[in-house]
Enzyme design. Structure first.
Site: not given
Length: 478
Positions: A176-177, A226, A248-249, A282
């Site tokens: 889901k891009p 995200g 991964e945030l 990020c």
């Protein structure tokens, strides 16, 4: 070998609801993709689940052959992929070519080669005398259907790239891009099918947040990259079905420049790693702490180098260093952080505003006079800003670096490598560099993940593929 003319053929599937995809550098609408609902997502997951046993039965070598063919296809179609990334992201040609296609090509080959070794059965020697003569081993088996939700800043790497180890482990994948940048994922999925990947092994669910929520409910395991806010929401939702997650945030990655650092090298790195991809990374340099004796020299060099950067719509190689900002909402955050800093006494030394004209551009911005009362030093900005704070010494820099809810990447700059490594070990971050930054991400053999609110789980290394598997312990008595 078959080729894919363009991602255009996959941009709509007859769904009534569609999402417009814009070129952030021009504001032009370049495509429409379906806004899939729960029923459509459930159907994709069902198809992927039905295809999974045969994909797993293909074995490591069979799957690796397809990954290597996909790598060959990507290189052959790199110009079309570069253009797709430039169009949907607004990033420069160099960013698209090196940090997206270069990484993706490496990942396809790396996981094809290393998956059999990383997921090999492990023999265990039991200590209990009651188990003498018995064989005990640990094996890794795929979860089934892995859902991958990717972000908009690196849509190829962080969607299709995360799918590769999951696929090599024997899972099928539904990606889901981001609704902002779906075209490169669609294009890569077409390429995988073109080189012989069976139907329904790697599928794409386009849509907004509701599409992702439906995928979390339906998949057997979730990988998400995200924001912290969305990551927490996914984790809470996944808890209802005990679906395992890897997250991964965000990051607020510090750069510590000690008084014995090579000032020229450190200044070059701050500008490059702070403004790369318009700061939309990020693990980019988000805040800089500089020892007082070299502070003025460092700041002067950073300002001079920043003012030489060329910004504008991406074009031919070498035409601009800084492209557009991909997501309109992110410019609002950058603007808020800069205003908050100025209102609290910070100085804008260069940049500091939206670039006039069409497209989404924020000028590369250097801030001084900053402290931890300001959002630009404590909250993820995710844009082309570089706040630089003067500190007394390395100990103060270390304390301030660790004064954060984030912990993704970090760096220490000093000519004394032993001292730098000792300080790096004290940084509360999942990753730390000495005299470098960001490039540690390319160490595919080493796990990359965050601490604190920067995430759970890792990508890369043995942990980056074992997370896509369940462990099964087998005991055999002769």
């Amino acid at each position: 070998m078959a080729t894919v003319e363009s991602p255009a053929a996959a941009r709509t599937n007859g769904a009534a609801n569609t999402i417009a995809v814009e070129n952030p550098a021009t504001g032009e609408t370049i495509a429409h993709v379906p806004d899939m609902g729960r029923t459509e997502v459930d159907s994709l997951v069902a198809r992927a689940r039905a295809a999974q046993p045969a994909w797993e039965a293909l074995g490591y070598e069979g799957r690796a052959d397809i990954m290597r063919e996909a790598r060959r296809w990507l290189i052959q179609n790199r110009e079309r992929m570069v253009q797709t990334l430039m169009d949907e992201c607004g990033k420069t040609r160099e960013d698209a070519q090196i940090t997206e296609i270069g990484y993706m090509a490496d990942a396809l080959g790396f996981w094809a080669k290393n998956a059999p070794k990383y997921l090999a059965d492990e023999k265990v020697r039991p200590h209990s005398p009651l188990l003498l003569g018995k064989k005990v081993l640990i094996r890794y088996r795929p979860y089934g259907v892995v859902g991958v939700i990717g972000p908009w800043n690196f849509p190829l790497n962080l969607c299709s790239g995360d799918a590769v180890p999951a696929l090599m482990a024997g899972n099928t994948v539904v990606m889901k891009p981001s609704e902002v940048t779906p075209l490169s994922t669609l294009f890569m999925a077409e390429g995988m099918r073109a080189v012989g990947m069976p139907e329904d092994v790697a599928l794409v669910a386009t849509g907004r947040g509701e599409t992702g929520a439906a995928l979390v409910d339906a998949a057997d395991m979730m990988m998400f990259t995200g924001s912290v806010k969305t990551g927490k929401r996914i984790m809470a939702q996944a808890a209802e079905t005990l679906t395992p997650v890897s997250l991964e945030l965000g990051g607020k990655d510090p750069m510590i420049v000690l008084d014995d650092a090579d000032v020229e090298r450190a200044a070059n790195a701050a500008v490059y790693y702070g403004f790369l991809n318009s700061g939309q990374i990020c693990q980019s340099v988000e805040r800089v702490y500089v020892a007082e004796p070299i502070y003025d020299d460092f700041v002067g060099r950073v300002i001079e180098k920043t003012q030489k950067l060329r910004q504008g719509p991406p074009g031919e190689a070498g035409s601009v260093e800084i492209g557009a900002m991909t997501f309109e909402n992110q410019i609002d955050i950058v603007e808020r952080h800069v205003k908050d800093a100025v209102d609290k006494g910070a100085q804008v030394r260069t940049g500091g505003k939206r670039k006039e004209g069409a497209g989404r551009f924020w000028e590369p911005t250097v801030l001084t006079g900053v402290d931890h009362s300001m959002e630009c030093m404590t909250e993820e900005t995710f844009g082309p800003t570089l706040p630089i704070m003067k500190v007394k010494d390395g100990e103060e820099a270390l304390r301030l670096s660790n004064d954060s809810p984030y912990g993704l990447n970090s760096s220490v700059w000093t000519k004394d490598v032993a001292k730098g490594e000792a300080m790096a070990r004290r940084l509360e971050a999942g990753n730390a560099c000495v005299n470098d930054a960001i490039i540690n991400y390319l160490a595919m053999e080493a796990p990359f993940g965050g601490s604190h609110e920067s995430g759970i789980g890792q990508r890369h290394g043995i942990k980056g593929i074992q997370k896509y598997c369940q462990t099964q312990t087998v005991l055999v008595t002769r």
